[in-house]
Design a protein around this motif. Structure first.
Motif, PDB file in Angstrom:
ATOM      1  N   ALA A   8       0.841  -1.198   0.000  1.00 16.30           N
ATOM      2  CA  ALA A   8       0.000   0.000   0.000  1.00 16.30           C
ATOM      3  C   ALA A   8       0.877   1.250   0.000  1.00 16.30           C
ATOM      4  O   ALA A   8       2.028   1.219   0.432  1.00 16.30           O
ATOM      5  N   LEU A   9       0.287   2.344  -0.486  1.00 14.31           N
ATOM      6  CA  LEU A   9       1.022   3.603  -0.574  1.00 14.31           C
ATOM      7  C   LEU A   9       0.303   4.709   0.177  1.00 14.31           C
ATOM      8  O   LEU A   9      -0.878   4.968  -0.052  1.00 14.31           O
ATOM      9  N   ALA A  10       1.043   5.366   1.080  1.00 12.89           N
ATOM     10  CA  ALA A  10       0.572   6.569   1.750  1.00 12.89           C
ATOM     11  C   ALA A  10       1.061   7.742   0.897  1.00 12.89           C
ATOM     12  O   ALA A  10       2.212   8.175   1.015  1.00 12.89           O
ATOM     13  N   LEU A  11       0.206   8.209   0.013  1.00 11.31           N
ATOM     14  CA  LEU A  11       0.544   9.302  -0.898  1.00 11.31           C
ATOM     15  C   LEU A  11       0.066  10.598  -0.263  1.00 11.31           C
ATOM     16  O   LEU A  11      -1.127  10.748   0.023  1.00 11.31           O
ATOM     17  N   VAL A  12       0.993  11.517   0.010  1.00 12.59           N
ATOM     18  CA  VAL A  12       0.654  12.746   0.728  1.00 12.59           C
ATOM     19  C   VAL A  12       0.958  13.973  -0.126  1.00 12.59           C
ATOM     20  O   VAL A  12       1.847  13.961  -0.983  1.00 12.59           O
ATOM     21  N   ARG A  13       0.187  15.017   0.121  1.00 12.99           N
ATOM     22  CA  ARG A  13       0.405  16.296  -0.552  1.00 12.99           C
ATOM     23  C   ARG A  13       0.252  17.404   0.485  1.00 12.99           C
ATOM     24  O   ARG A  13      -0.400  17.217   1.517  1.00 12.99           O
ATOM     25  N   PRO A  14       0.844  18.579   0.200  1.00 13.14           N
ATOM     26  CA  PRO A  14       0.663  19.708   1.121  1.00 13.14           C
ATOM     27  C   PRO A  14      -0.815  20.066   1.233  1.00 13.14           C
ATOM     28  O   PRO A  14      -1.571  19.966   0.271  1.00 13.14           O
ATOM     29  N   ASP A  15      -1.207  20.467   2.435  1.00 12.16           N
ATOM     30  CA  ASP A  15      -2.590  20.837   2.717  1.00 12.16           C
ATOM     31  C   ASP A  15      -2.555  21.982   3.724  1.00 12.16           C
ATOM     32  O   ASP A  15      -1.541  22.189   4.388  1.00 12.16           O
ATOM     33  N   ALA A  16      -3.635  22.685   3.854  1.00 13.56           N
ATOM     34  CA  ALA A  16      -3.692  23.791   4.810  1.00 13.56           C
ATOM     35  C   ALA A  16      -3.273  23.308   6.194  1.00 13.56           C
ATOM     36  O   ALA A  16      -3.905  22.440   6.765  1.00 13.56           O
ATOM     37  N   GLY A  17      -2.174  23.844   6.689  1.00 14.01           N
ATOM     38  CA  GLY A  17      -1.711  23.504   8.026  1.00 14.01           C
ATOM     39  C   GLY A  17      -1.019  22.163   8.143  1.00 14.01           C
ATOM     40  O   GLY A  17      -0.785  21.690   9.235  1.00 14.01           O
ATOM     41  N   GLY A  18      -0.696  21.524   7.038  1.00 13.16           N
ATOM     42  CA  GLY A  18      -0.010  20.233   7.131  1.00 13.16           C
ATOM     43  C   GLY A  18      -0.043  19.472   5.826  1.00 13.16           C
ATOM     44  O   GLY A  18       0.330  19.994   4.784  1.00 13.16           O
ATOM     45  N   GLU A  19      -0.507  18.232   5.902  1.00 13.01           N
ATOM     46  CA  GLU A  19      -0.544  17.378   4.728  1.00 13.01           C
ATOM     47  C   GLU A  19      -1.895  16.672   4.635  1.00 13.01           C
ATOM     48  O   GLU A  19      -2.607  16.546   5.632  1.00 13.01           O
TER      49      GLU A  19
END
Length: 149
Positions: A8-19
């Motif tokens: 499995a992949l934890a795909l993260v992107r920038p988000d308001a105040g974090g990811e």
């Protein structure tokens, strides 16, 4: 209990105040989980993730950009009486990433990692709630809200 082995992949992107974390819901299921899936034949983790991400979301997996988080297990979300054993990788989402529902995926969503108050609005797989969200949230950059915000 029978075991189901997945990558499995934890795909993260920038988000308001974090990811934010990409989660998917399979057709016929009510719970969201990480993208990925079961191994075919003698696939490596990278080969499994490359195939699953291409089939399910039209995405490319770059093993050079991914970091192995480890192997985790929890009750399977969609198969009662089974335990899922997942080898999970983390990768930053590239600019302009546009996952498209394919194969058995019904829906995608971005889950804010900095939202730790209460339960998420969407039902999540046990592997996410019990194992991965606490680890990902602890490692996610976040900003404290400014006074009066």
């Amino acid at each position: 209990m029978s075991r189901i082995r997945v990558a499995a992949l934890a795909l993260v992107r920038p988000d308001a105040g974090g990811e934010a974390l990409l989660v998917v819901r399979k057709r016929g299921s009510s719970r969201f989980m990480l993208p990925g899936g079961k191994f075919e034949d003698r696939e490596s983790d990278a080969a499994c993730l490359a195939r699953e991400l291409r089939e399910e979301l039209g995405l490319t997996f770059d093993p050079e950009a991914a970091v192995r988080l480890g192997r985790f297990e929890a009750e399977a979300a969609n198969e009662p009486g089974h335990v899922v054993e997942a080898t999970v990788y983390r990768q930053a989402a590239g600019a302009g990433l546009n996952p498209v529902c394919g194969a058995e995926i019904e829906e995608t969503a971005w889950l804010a990692l900095n939202d730790t108050v209460g339960e998420p609005a969407m039902p999540l797989a046990p592997l996410l709630t019990q194992e991965l969200l606490p680890r990902l949230r602890a490692a996610s950059p976040s900003r404290s809200p400014s006074p009066g915000a």
